[in-house]
Each structure stands twice: as C-alpha cells, then as structure tokens.
Design a protein around this motif. Structure first.
Motif, PDB file in Angstrom:
ATOM      1  N   LEU A  12       1.918   6.581  -7.128  1.00 55.82           N
ATOM      2  CA  LEU A  12       0.597   7.563  -7.388  1.00 55.82           C
ATOM      3  C   LEU A  12       1.058   8.865  -7.197  1.00 55.82           C
ATOM      4  O   LEU A  12       0.558   9.795  -7.981  1.00 55.82           O
TER       5      LEU A  12
ATOM      6  N   VAL B  72      -7.211   4.271  -2.960  1.00 52.21           N
ATOM      7  CA  VAL B  72      -6.074   3.261  -2.298  1.00 52.21           C
ATOM      8  C   VAL B  72      -5.836   3.770  -0.916  1.00 52.21           C
ATOM      9  O   VAL B  72      -5.830   2.845  -0.105  1.00 52.21           O
ATOM     10  N   ALA B  73      -5.720   5.109  -0.544  1.00 58.74           N
ATOM     11  CA  ALA B  73      -5.468   5.447   0.891  1.00 58.74           C
ATOM     12  C   ALA B  73      -6.778   4.788   1.678  1.00 58.74           C
ATOM     13  O   ALA B  73      -6.608   4.303   2.748  1.00 58.74           O
TER      14      ALA B  73
ATOM     15  N   LEU C 129       2.525   1.755  -3.374  1.00 56.77           N
ATOM     16  CA  LEU C 129       1.549   2.221  -4.302  1.00 56.77           C
ATOM     17  C   LEU C 129       1.135   3.660  -4.223  1.00 56.77           C
ATOM     18  O   LEU C 129       1.018   4.372  -5.097  1.00 56.77           O
ATOM     19  N   LEU C 130       0.965   4.185  -2.922  1.00 57.82           N
ATOM     20  CA  LEU C 130       0.559   5.598  -2.622  1.00 57.82           C
ATOM     21  C   LEU C 130       1.841   6.400  -3.122  1.00 57.82           C
ATOM     22  O   LEU C 130       1.458   7.313  -3.748  1.00 57.82           O
TER      23      LEU C 130
ATOM     24  N   PHE D 259       0.704  -1.221  -0.166  1.00 62.90           N
ATOM     25  CA  PHE D 259      -0.034   0.018  -0.036  1.00 62.90           C
ATOM     26  C   PHE D 259       0.824   1.321   0.009  1.00 62.90           C
ATOM     27  O   PHE D 259       0.531   2.332  -0.872  1.00 62.90           O
TER      28      PHE D 259
ATOM     29  N   THR E 195      -5.688   7.737  -5.688  1.00 59.75           N
ATOM     30  CA  THR E 195      -4.791   7.889  -4.600  1.00 59.75           C
ATOM     31  C   THR E 195      -5.780   7.986  -3.365  1.00 59.75           C
ATOM     32  O   THR E 195      -5.437   7.211  -2.405  1.00 59.75           O
TER      33      THR E 195
ATOM     34  N   ALA F 205      -8.773   2.615   1.083  1.00 59.82           N
ATOM     35  CA  ALA F 205      -8.500   0.829   1.055  1.00 59.82           C
ATOM     36  C   ALA F 205      -7.502   0.247   2.231  1.00 59.82           C
ATOM     37  O   ALA F 205      -7.691  -0.621   2.878  1.00 59.82           O
ATOM     38  N   ALA F 206      -6.300   1.258   2.141  1.00 55.70           N
ATOM     39  CA  ALA F 206      -5.276   0.960   3.020  1.00 55.70           C
ATOM     40  C   ALA F 206      -5.973   1.052   4.461  1.00 55.70           C
ATOM     41  O   ALA F 206      -5.643   0.255   5.536  1.00 55.70           O
TER      42      ALA F 206
ATOM     43  N   TRP G 163      -8.127  -1.728   5.311  1.00 57.22           N
ATOM     44  CA  TRP G 163      -7.439  -2.940   5.586  1.00 57.22           C
ATOM     45  C   TRP G 163      -6.888  -2.841   6.997  1.00 57.22           C
ATOM     46  O   TRP G 163      -6.794  -3.748   7.763  1.00 57.22           O
TER      47      TRP G 163
END
Lengths: 415, 452
Positions: A23, B422-423, A19-20, A16, B419, B425-426, B429
């Motif tokens: 991005l 994803v943040a 990936l961040l 994660f 972004t 999702a992180a 999680w």
C-alpha cells in the motif's frame, strides 16, 4: 500455544506487513502520477445548477424578460426584468383582474444568498425618465444601482440608491428620435430613430453599465442604436470619451448583415452589449451580433479581439461576460443566448476551454441566456430574456480537468 | 468577574441627548430606516504593549437614530461627518462591547480615529491594511456617498496591563440587524491569528482560553452533543440490550470510545475527506450501524465479536461527532487537542449517564414486563425499523451526489485510508492474539442467553 497456531499467526502477521508495504508503494506511485497529471491537461472551473434557487416570489409575482444581473459587495444578487411589458395576458390574470395569478414583479429585485427576495422597486417616478424597456443593471462601489434601457426612445442611463431613491440621470430620453418623427415608438420600431454615436450628451439604447471604482468612471455599452463605448464621470454623468470597434471613431452607417466569411467589420454591430473592466484594467466589450469580444485599454486603445461560435447569426453569440473570482481573473464566463450555453474562456488567450448549458426549460438549461454575474464565492447567476424569464444560480464546484468541449446541462449528480 | 453591562457616562448622556432631540424635533428629521435583514461586523483585536487596539467596521445601514449631516440628494456631507461617526461608534459599538483582561472589565475605550468608507473598500481583509486605512487619509470631501450605503470604520484603544494577559470579549450586536455575524480576528503576540465567527450576541468569549477553560467548555459541548444525537443514543441502546453487566460493558464502551476518538481527532486535524458527499455517507453508515447492531441482537450477539464490530462502527460515529464540532473549534484557542479530548470526555460522561439510566431500565423491563430474549427481539426490531427508515432517507441524500471521478489524486487518498484501515486491523488482530494467549480457552465468549 501450538506450533500450528504459532505458524498461522506468523503467516497472518507477515501478510499484514506485506500488505502495508504494498500500500505504501502504491500510494507513492499514485501521488507521483497525480502530481504529473495536475501539471498536464487543461483545468477549468466546474459548475452545477442549484435547481432550488431562488425561492418562490411573494404576492404571485412572476418575472418578465430578465435582462440584467449583478452581485453587490454583500453578495446580494440584483436583477432587472421587464415585468408586465413582456408578460402575455394569460400570464398575468391577477394584474388584469381576471384571475388569481399572476402579476408582474417590480422591475428591480434583490435576492440574498439563500434566494430570499429582499428589496424590490422600480418604475416611473418624479425627477427622472424611466426607460421604455429597461436593460442591464450594475451596483457600483458606492452601492448605487445603475440601469440602462433599449426601448425605442431610450437614450439615457439612471442611477438610484439601493432603496430606489433617484440620484442621477445621464442623457435624455428621446434624443435619438429623427427630426420630424412622431413621438412614441416601441422597441424594434427603429424607423423613427437613428444612431448618434458621436453625441456628447445622450446615448442610443444602452445595454449595460460598468463603473470603474478607481477612476470613478462609468463605461456604457452603447448600445442597441449607437455603436460605441462611452465613458462618463460616475458622479456628474458627463461624457468624458468614447470610441467604436478597434478604437475607431464611431460611425452609424448601416452595416451589411453579418457574414462569418467576410472580413471583420470595422465598426460595432448593434447591440454593443457589454463593457466590463478586469482587474488589470482592460475593458472587454461584447459585439454581440459580430460574435466577437474586443479588448481595450481604459483610454480606448484596441488591444485584441477573439471570435466565438463565429457561424452564429441573427442575435449573435457574445451576449455578456463575468470574470472569475481568483485574484488574476483567469477565466471569463460568457453568456451565449443563441447557442444557449455559458462559455468558459481563458482570459489571457481568449481561448474557449469548455461550455455548459443547453437549450430547454429545466434547471440548468436556457432560453435566451442574456446576462451573467458572479459572487465572491465564484457562483454564477444568469438571467434569461425572451420567454426564458428566469434567474438561475450555478454553484461553483472547484476546478476540474476539461474532458468535454460541451458539458451539456449541469444537473446535480449526473457527472 | 463582573457581569453587568457597562454604559459609559458619555453613552448615557448621549442617549439622553438623542431622546431630547427626538422629542423636540419631528421624527422625520431623524434618519429613520428599516432594521436591516443581515449585517456583518468585521473586527480585529490586537493587544500590543499596554494597549489593546480594536478595529471595527459596520455598515451604516445598521446604525439607527444617528443623524448624519447630508448635502444634496442625501449624500453624506463628509466635511461635517466626523462627530456623527464618533457618536455612532460610541452608541452602537463601544457601548455594546465588554472586554475583560483576566477578570477585570476594561475601561471605556478611546476613539482614536473614525472613517467613512465605500462599501467596495477591501482594506479589512488584513489587520495592517485595516489599520492603515482607518488612520490614513479620509475620503475626499466631494465624494458622493448616499448615507445608508457607507461603512463606519473605527479604531478604539483600550488601556491594558499586558499584551500577554488573557482577554475575553462580549459583543452584544444583536440589535444591529435581524441577523448579525461578527467576524472577529484576535491577534495576540506571537503572530497567531484566531478567527471567530460569532452570532449577534454570543455571550462571553475567551479569546485565548486557559486549557482548563477550554476543557470545561468542550466537556459541556460533548456532553450535550451525545444527548442531542438520537442516532448515537439508539446505537448505544443496541449495544447494551444483550450486555448489561460491567464485565461485558467495559470492553464494548471502551472500544467505541477509542474508535470515535481516533476519527474525531483525525477530522479535527483535517484528515477526513473534505467533500460534500462525505457527511451524507457517514450519516448513512451510522444508520446502517444501528440496523446491523439491532439485527445482530435478534440473531445472536457474541461479546467477542461485538467489541470488534463496535470499534469499526465507532470509527464511523467519530466522523459524525466531528460534524457537530466543526463550528465550535474556534473556541479552543491554542488547546485544540485538549479541547478534542475534553469533547470526548463530555461524550463519555453523556454516554455513562445514558447507560446509568438504560441498564436499570432494561433490567426492570426484562424482569417484570417481558422475558429477556423476547424483549431483546422486540426492542431490537423496533430500533432496526427506525434505523432502516433513516438509512433509506440518508441514502436518498447520498445518491444525489455524483460518484467522484477516478483520478490518481483520488486513488492516492483512498489508498491512504486503506492503509490506515489495514494498520488498525493489524493492531486489532495483534491485540486479539495477545489476549488469546493470556486468557484461558473459551473466556470472553458469552452468548446472549448465558449473559445473566
């Protein structure tokens, strides 16, 4: 928690994080690229036809050849058309008493932004001479409606209130009739009429009017018989000054047919089809058949000219213009009724940037796109003459990079 | 607060005078004309020291029953028009406005100045220009202006206690035209400009509401918004058909609430794409969320997965809520975040009301009418059917829009959203890992059949 699970969580967490970071880097690069792209390349306003505008007319009314459009201070759209005079009998059985549909609508029509018909009026009345063939419409800074006419004997302009109450006539109908010629005469029957571009009272088949609010002066595109721009006092209708191409004294001597290869004519050709003033007080004059736009000061001093689709013959390529709605009026939108396009032109350089539209009868296409106007939101409105007989709206969709010289039909959802 | 509409003595006397004129003189002498179809009233309200200045502009075509002196061709005689303008300003503007300072209704205003303007005049674009125009030179007396095509400009002054007071306005201009919009800009001390776009008679508007006044208004708006939104309600129904106990409902509803709050607030702060295709995309996704939830109910719903998927769909529904909110944010004053959170509270209250009705109804249904599993399948199938129709209709609208051209700017916007996703999702999680660590193995996994 087992070591295996802990290790898996560590890997996922690190994934994660990585990936961040990727991005964030990607976004920075893209933003820099976007900033560079916006500086380079040509941008131009983009439009899409609104195929559902305007709404159907009431009373089984239909339009005749539509030869004028303007947008007033309330963003209402005004058009003028030739109604029954340009409708075949098969188009107007209701009017002929032979069927249920249709009939010519009144010549002057007002639409709101939603496309609803509001006021409608026009035609002969007491105290004024209605043109044989009306042509051009303009709403001035006082809310008055001006119209011209290019019929055989039309040599005058009229001013009404928005409700159609007569206010003023400048010029007299029939003034261009040759001495001894018989009365009457339809459009195109020019034998009985002759240009009079130095007449200080009447005109010669006026195409369009533009009123300069600051000086309260009306600029007359004069016209289908005369070869000049004439300037009037907008209250009294008295002629103040006039000039021909390049600011020359107008001369009505017939010119040879337009030849793109020949040196530019020193006089306007008929018709002088528009005379619109920009915010920086420059007057843009459409020499329609000469395929050129000439620019003047308000006093008639020639500034510059540019040719558009120079090989266009017959009816010419420079029919009417509208200025973009940004404070500087950076763009000119030019109706071209032979090539069936609206040209987007850089006003400073007079360079054509792109065009949209095509010949045809579907929304976004044209048959004789004759007049063009713009509302406060930057939406364009066009009317079509000949058998086009239509008013269309083109919705402003913001600025876009120019990728095609001719965008073709601006049908929604195709780009 | 006093609520009765005030009519000043002058207004009343003038109305009687007008009535007398109408009886004595033939009706044709009065300026009879049609009620206009649409009219825009422009206004600036600026409290300054002990005075509230109210600048107004209204088209004369909206002014009925006032005789404007005229000359040839019905042009207004500008040398004699001042009294008619003042009468029009009183009868059609100040008599239709109530301004409150706190809870106190302000007294009749003083007409400082009136002007007749050409419809092309643009000075009402900014307060300073409008003020200079209304107090500046009048039009030359020989200006030709047809009486119905002019504009009436007025400067009113109201005595006030302090420019820091809380002001409210009730402008009842609905009689001016069939459709009236009042574009009001309020300029309190400090340089902030609050713009309002009010319909004909929008009732009492608090120009600078206190936080609790804004909050109350937005709680109400949120409450009725969720009750109005049949698609949101169907989604809610789908969520709770298999999970009707508090232990299961709390994480689901909380997840939905947190998610839609995030996107609703992000939209209010202009982080949502400002494109024509975006609302139809969201509407389509909302329909899709209903279909998905209904199908999951039929197949087998698991609580552990439901709160996560609810969170993702909650993000989509939050954008949907924002579309309903965009025209009402003007009433938030300086309390944008408070208003947004209050709107959310209203939405939650609405949801709780719906849940309070739905859950017992479902209990009764499954106990006395149909077995739970069969009932879940039938209900969910019906909802999925409706959702599918909505999805098809909304996708039909969406596909009318062209695919956006791929540009670096567009890609950068896309990456920004990626972004954020994803943040989120992180974070999700991380929450999942932490809850797993603190709970015993198997906890939270509740199958449909095991729920009861």
């Amino acid at each position: 928690m087992s070591n295996l699970t802990r290790r898996r969580n560590l890997v996922v967490g690190a994934g994660f994080g990585a990936l961040l970071v990727m991005l964030a880097v990607g976004q920075t690069v893209l933003e820099k690229t976007a900033a560079a792209q916006s500086k380079a390349g040509v941008q131009a306003p983009r439009f899409e036809v609104d195929p559902l505008w305007p709404k159907p007319l009431p009373n089984h009314w239909i339009l005749g050849s539509a030869i004028g459009v303007w947008v007033d201070a309330d963003d209402h759209i005004w058009i003028i058309h030739r109604s029954s005079a340009t409708l075949g009998n098969n188009e107007k059985p209701l009017e002929m008493g032979t069927g249920e549909c249709c009939a010519g609508a009144p010549p002057v029509l007002e639409f709101d932004q939603a496309g609803n018909l509001l006021r409608h009026w026009g035609g002969p009345g007491a105290g004024y001479e209605w043109p044989d063939s009306n042509h051009g419409i303009f709403i001035d800074h006082k809310g008055n409606v001006w119209i011209g006419g290019n019929g055989g004997p039309d040599s005058h302009v009229l001013k009404f209130t928005k409700d159609g109450k007569f206010l003023m006539q400048s010029g007299k109908k029939g003034a261009r009739r040759k001495t001894g010629a018989a009365a009457g005469g339809n459009e195109g029957d020019v034998a009985g009429f002759v240009g009079g571009s130095n007449d200080e009272v009447s005109f010669g088949r006026v195409a369009k009017i533009f009123v300069d609010a600051r000086a309260n002066e009306a600029y007359i595109a004069d016209g289908y018989l005369n070869k000049r721009v004439a300037v009037l006092d907008a209250d009294t209708g008295k002629l103040k000054r006039f000039w021909g191409a390049y600011g020359n004294k107008p001369d009505d001597t017939p010119l040879p047919a337009y030849d793109p290869a020949a040196p530019p004519a020193q006089q306007f050709r008929n018709p002088v089809h528009c005379a619109d003033m920009s915010v920086d007080r420059l007057l843009y004059v459409c020499d329609r058949v000469g395929d050129r736009l000439q620019v003047f000061t308000p006093e008639g001093k020639f500034v510059k000219e540019a040719f558009f689709a120079k090989n266009t013959k017959n009816a010419g390529s420079v029919w009417d213009i509208a200025f973009s709605k940004d404070p500087q009026q950076k763009y000119i939108f030019m109706a071209d009724g032979v090539n069936e396009k609206v040209k987007v032109v850089d006003r400073q350089t007079l360079q054509e940037l792109t065009t949209f539209g095509d010949g045809g009868r579907q929304p976004g296409q044209f048959y004789g796109v004759h007049s063009i106007a713009i509302d406060s939101k930057g939406n364009l409105y066009t009317t079509e003459t000949y058998e086009g007989k239509r008013l269309q709206k083109f919705v402003y969709k913001g600025m876009a990079a120019v990728t095609k010289a001719n965008q073709g039909t601006t049908w929604p959802g195709t780009r | 607060m006093k609520t009765s509409r005030r009519r000043g003595p002058f207004g009343s006397a003038l109305r009687h005078a007008l009535l007398l004129v109408a009886l004595v003189f033939p009706a044709a002498r009065l300026s009879a004309h049609d009620i206009p179809r649409d009219v825009t009233v422009q206004a600036f309200a600026k409290p300054e020291g002990r005075t509230m200045r109210l600048l107004m502009r209204v088209p004369l075509k909206a002014i009925m029953d006032i005789e404007f002196p005229r000359r040839e061709r019905d042009y207004v005689d500008l040398s004699r028009v001042d009294q008619a303008l003042r009468d029009a300003a009183t009868v059609w503007l100040s008599n239709k406005i109530e301004i409150y300072e706190g809870d106190t209704l302000l007294e009749n205003p003083r007409i400082v100045s009136t002007r007749m303007s050409l419809e092309s005049d643009r000075s009402f674009g900014a307060y300073e220009d409008a003020l200079a125009h209304v107090t500046g030179p009048t039009l030359p007396a020989d200006t030709t202006i047809f009486w119905e095509q002019g504009l009436l400009d007025v400067l009113f002054e109201y005595p006030i206690q302090s420019d820091r007071s809380r002001f409210s306005i009730h402008a009842a201009f609905d009689r001016l035209a069939l459709s009236v919009i009042t574009a009001l800009r309020f300029l309190p001390p400090g340089g902030v400009v609050r713009a309002y776009e009010l319909p004909g008679d929008a009732g009492l508007i608090r120009l600078d509401p206190r936080w609790h006044q804004a909050a109350m208004r937005f709680v109400g708006l949120g409450f009725f918004h969720i009750l109005d939104g049949i698609d949101h309600l169907l989604f809610l129904l789908c969520l709770v058909i298999p999970f009707r106990r508090a232990r299961a409902l709390i994480p689901i509803v909380t997840s939905f609430t947190v998610a839609h709050s995030i996107t609703l607030i992000a939209s209010a702060y202009n982080y949502a794409p400002n494109a024509l295709w975006f609302p139809p995309l969201i509407e389509t996704l909302i329909a899709m969320s209903i279909v998905y939830m209904a199908l999951e109910n039929i197949v087998a719903a698991r609580l552990a997965r439901r709160w996560i998927i609810t969170f993702l769909f909650g993000l989509v529904h939050g954008f949907g809520f924002s579309f309903g909110l965009e025209h009402t944010l003007q009433f938030a004053g300086s309390h944008l975040l408070t208003s947004l959170l209050s709107f959310n509270v209203g939405v939650e209250l609405g949801q709780l009301l719906v849940l309070a009705l739905l859950v017992p109804a479902l209990e009764v249904l499954f106990r006395f009418v149909v077995a739970e599993r069969m009932g879940t399948i039938i209900l969910s199938a019906l909802i999925a059917h409706t959702g599918l129709h909505w999805m098809a209709e909304r996708f039909g609208v969406l596909r009318q829009f062209p695919w956006p051209t791929v540009t670096a700017a567009g890609l950068a916007g896309g990456v920004r959203w990626l972004t954020i996703i994803v943040a989120l999702a992180a974070i999700t999680w991380l929450v999942f890992v932490l809850t797993q660590r603190s709970s015993r193995p198997g906890a939270g996994e509740t199958a449909v059949g095991a729920e009861k």
